[in-house]
Design a protein around this motif. Structure first.
Motif, mmCIF file in Angstrom:
data_model
loop_
_atom_site.group_PDB
_atom_site.id
_atom_site.type_symbol
_atom_site.label_atom_id
_atom_site.label_comp_id
_atom_site.label_asym_id
_atom_site.label_seq_id
_atom_site.Cartn_x
_atom_site.Cartn_y
_atom_site.Cartn_z
ATOM 1 N N PRO A 161 12.584 -27.899 -6.528
ATOM 2 C CA PRO A 161 11.784 -28.393 -5.402
ATOM 3 C C PRO A 161 11.566 -27.339 -4.324
ATOM 4 C CG PRO A 161 13.328 -30.079 -6.095
ATOM 5 C CD PRO A 161 13.672 -28.853 -6.879
ATOM 6 N N ASP A 162 12.602 -26.537 -4.053
ATOM 7 C CA ASP A 162 12.451 -25.480 -3.052
ATOM 8 C C ASP A 162 11.413 -24.451 -3.485
ATOM 9 O OD1 ASP A 162 14.179 -26.474 -1.175
ATOM 10 O OD2 ASP A 162 15.911 -25.298 -1.846
ATOM 11 N N GLU A 163 11.407 -24.114 -4.763
ATOM 12 C CA GLU A 163 10.417 -23.160 -5.266
ATOM 13 C C GLU A 163 9.005 -23.716 -5.147
ATOM 14 O OE1 GLU A 163 12.718 -20.552 -8.671
ATOM 15 O OE2 GLU A 163 12.171 -22.618 -9.158
ATOM 16 N N LEU A 164 8.834 -24.985 -5.454
ATOM 17 C CA LEU A 164 7.518 -25.612 -5.343
ATOM 18 C C LEU A 164 7.033 -25.606 -3.894
ATOM 19 C CD1 LEU A 164 7.966 -28.673 -7.746
ATOM 20 C CD2 LEU A 164 6.549 -26.648 -8.149
ATOM 21 N N ARG A 165 7.933 -25.951 -2.987
ATOM 22 C CA ARG A 165 7.549 -25.949 -1.573
ATOM 23 C C ARG A 165 7.230 -24.527 -1.095
ATOM 24 N NH1 ARG A 165 11.532 -30.255 -1.312
ATOM 25 N NH2 ARG A 165 13.192 -28.709 -1.056
ATOM 26 N N GLY A 166 7.975 -23.550 -1.597
ATOM 27 C CA GLY A 166 7.725 -22.170 -1.220
ATOM 28 C C GLY A 166 6.366 -21.675 -1.703
ATOM 29 N N LEU A 167 5.984 -22.062 -2.906
ATOM 30 C CA LEU A 167 4.677 -21.684 -3.441
ATOM 31 C C LEU A 167 3.557 -22.316 -2.621
ATOM 32 C CD1 LEU A 167 5.444 -22.029 -7.252
ATOM 33 C CD2 LEU A 167 5.040 -19.891 -6.018
ATOM 34 N N TYR A 168 3.760 -23.563 -2.233
ATOM 35 C CA TYR A 168 2.757 -24.241 -1.405
ATOM 36 C C TYR A 168 2.624 -23.533 -0.058
ATOM 37 C CZ TYR A 168 0.459 -27.812 1.400
ATOM 38 O OH TYR A 168 -0.412 -28.463 2.242
ATOM 39 N N ARG A 169 3.742 -23.200 0.552
ATOM 40 C CA ARG A 169 3.717 -22.516 1.839
ATOM 41 C C ARG A 169 2.981 -21.187 1.732
ATOM 42 N NH1 ARG A 169 6.831 -18.357 3.764
ATOM 43 N NH2 ARG A 169 6.926 -18.137 6.051
ATOM 44 N N ASP A 170 3.302 -20.409 0.696
ATOM 45 C CA ASP A 170 2.656 -19.109 0.524
ATOM 46 C C ASP A 170 1.143 -19.253 0.398
ATOM 47 O OD1 ASP A 170 4.974 -17.618 0.649
ATOM 48 O OD2 ASP A 170 5.262 -17.548 -1.519
ATOM 49 N N MET A 171 0.712 -20.204 -0.411
ATOM 50 C CA MET A 171 -0.728 -20.365 -0.625
ATOM 51 C C MET A 171 -1.431 -20.834 0.636
ATOM 52 S SD MET A 171 -1.401 -21.745 -4.503
ATOM 53 C CE MET A 171 -0.494 -23.283 -4.369
ATOM 54 N N LEU A 172 -0.817 -21.773 1.352
ATOM 55 C CA LEU A 172 -1.455 -22.309 2.555
ATOM 56 C C LEU A 172 -1.559 -21.240 3.643
ATOM 57 C CD1 LEU A 172 -2.532 -25.176 3.374
ATOM 58 C CD2 LEU A 172 -0.529 -25.301 4.836
ATOM 59 N N LEU A 173 -0.482 -20.482 3.851
ATOM 60 C CA LEU A 173 -0.513 -19.451 4.882
ATOM 61 C C LEU A 173 -1.486 -18.328 4.518
ATOM 62 C CD1 LEU A 173 3.265 -19.155 5.861
ATOM 63 C CD2 LEU A 173 1.449 -20.357 7.069
ATOM 64 N N THR A 174 -1.543 -17.998 3.245
ATOM 65 C CA THR A 174 -2.488 -16.972 2.800
ATOM 66 C C THR A 174 -3.922 -17.419 3.034
ATOM 67 O OG1 THR A 174 -0.940 -16.123 1.133
ATOM 68 C CG2 THR A 174 -3.271 -15.632 0.813
ATOM 69 N N ARG A 175 -4.207 -18.682 2.727
ATOM 70 C CA ARG A 175 -5.563 -19.188 2.944
ATOM 71 C C ARG A 175 -5.918 -19.191 4.428
ATOM 72 N NH1 ARG A 175 -8.041 -24.426 -0.044
ATOM 73 N NH2 ARG A 175 -7.853 -22.910 -1.755
#
Length: 391
Positions: A59-73
């Motif tokens: 779950p932490d990895e999934l949340r981290g991937l979401y954070r990375d994509m959102l901040l990058t966008r």
């Protein structure tokens, strides 16, 4: 067991039936002659399995991937706005390609080395490059602004395809040194038609170099569609050079991570190069100097909007109750803070020195360059207000 752990286990159990459906879909696709696409997360946010690329993120990895994509966008959107306001000379947006970049970058080890093009803002983010350095380059006040060896992330390459040769040569050196790290070369579908890329493939294959060629096929090489670049799917080109290729759903961050990780491990173990084609879509313009409405239909973009990489991961997180409102709100707040930081940084940057381009053409000066410098200075002065006029 935690609620998150229970949700993750139930998702894994449920993916069994979904995996069978995905397997049947792959067989149907193969029978129809369509190239197989590695996918672990559907556009509807459903987890599926693949026999060759198993991946079970926490779950932490999934949340981290979401954070990375959102901040990058958000950073990308802010950079586009800054260019429109005259603060940047140019910007190459990655809108729509967040999963390909974040997924592949999260598969890297710290000692792996990256050779990017000019659109890998998400990879730069993961490698710890400050976004303001990217903006400084597009403003013209630096040539990159970061030390490539500090992040194992090379400077951006504007010359189309040349970084694949740089990456291959570096990977050959890695092998000669006996290191167990790997190298990744990023390039686009348009660059795949460049001679540099073919030469890189040849050298990488012959010398069994530990390099992964990561092609972001965003469907358009400026205004030319992929079908005018290649008569076969790009990943199939690798076979002609003697190494494997695979096509992955470039809007599926989980599949991009799993496939890139497998390719990197293969390279590190001495099995040589591999080509990964991330099948994705450039949602915006090629750069801010481009108008995509001149060469592609709105219906095409709309068809890809439903495959949005961030939306599908958010759907999974919400469906499996792995991200609550507090988490999502915190990411939104963080993205606002990031946007403000880069906006303030750019607006306080100095204006670029417009004549610096002439300074280092020759070590000892040159009469022709001196003449061109004088002509350009006169041209710039022609825009100065006349005496008595308000500036």
């Amino acid at each position: 067991m935690t609620v998150e752990g229970t949700a993750a286990r139930s998702a894994t159990r449920r993916s069994g039936g979904t995996g069978k459906r995905a397997s049947a879909a792959r067989k149907k696709k193969a029978a129809s002659g369509d190239p197989e696409l590695v996918q672990l997360l559907t556009p509807e946010g459903e987890r599926v399995e693949h026999p060759d690329y198993a991946f079970d993120p926490t779950p932490d990895e999934l949340r981290g991937l979401y954070r990375d994509m959102l901040l990058t966008r958000r950073f990308d959107a802010e950079a586009t706005a800054l260019q429109r306001q005259g603060e940047l000379g140019l910007w190459a947006s990655l809108l729509g390609q967040e999963a390909a970049q974040i997924g592949s970058a999260r598969a890297l080890r710290d000692d792996d080395y990256v050779f990017p093009t000019y659109r890998e803002h998400g990879v730069a983010w993961v490698r710890g490059v400050d976004p303001t350095n990217l903006l400084g380059m597009f403003r013209g006040v630096n040539h990159g602004g970061w030390d490539p060896n500090s992040n194992n992330f090379h400077l951006y390459t504007i010359v189309i395809g040349s970084q694949t040769l740089h990456a291959t040569g570096y990977a050959m050196g890695v092998a000669k040194d006996g290191a167990d790290s790997a190298v990744v070369a990023y390039f686009g579908d348009g660059a795949s038609s460049q001679g540099d890329v073919a030469e890189a493939f040849t050298f990488a294959a012959v010398y069994n170099a530990p390099v992964v060629f990561f092609c972001q096929n965003n469907q358009w090489a400026i205004s030319e569609p992929t079908e005018r670049q290649s008569r076969v799917p790009i990943y199939q080109r690798a076979a002609g050079f003697g190494f494997p290729g695979v096509r992955v759903d470039g809007n599926d961050v989980l599949a991009c991570l799993a496939v890139t990780k497998a390719a990197l491990e293969r390279a590190r173990s001495g099995q040589g190069p591999m080509l990964v084609e991330a099948f994705t879509y450039r949602m915006g313009a090629h750069t801010t100097s481009d108008d995509p409405t001149k060469y592609r239909r709105d219906e095409e973009r709309e068809a890809w909007e439903v495959k949005d990489p961030i939306l599908r991961l958010r759907t999974l997180l919400e469906k499996e109750k792995l991200a609550d409102k507090a988490f999502l709100d915190s990411i939104d707040e963080e993205s606002d803070a990031l946007a403000k930081r880069v906006r303030d940084a750019v607006r306080t940057m100095p204006n670029p020195d417009t004549t610096a381009i002439f300074e280092h053409v020759y070590a000892d000066g040159n009469a022709l360059v001196d003449e061109e410098r004088a002509q350009y200075a006169a041209y710039l002065e022609s825009f100065e207000p006349e005496e008595g006029e308000q500036s």
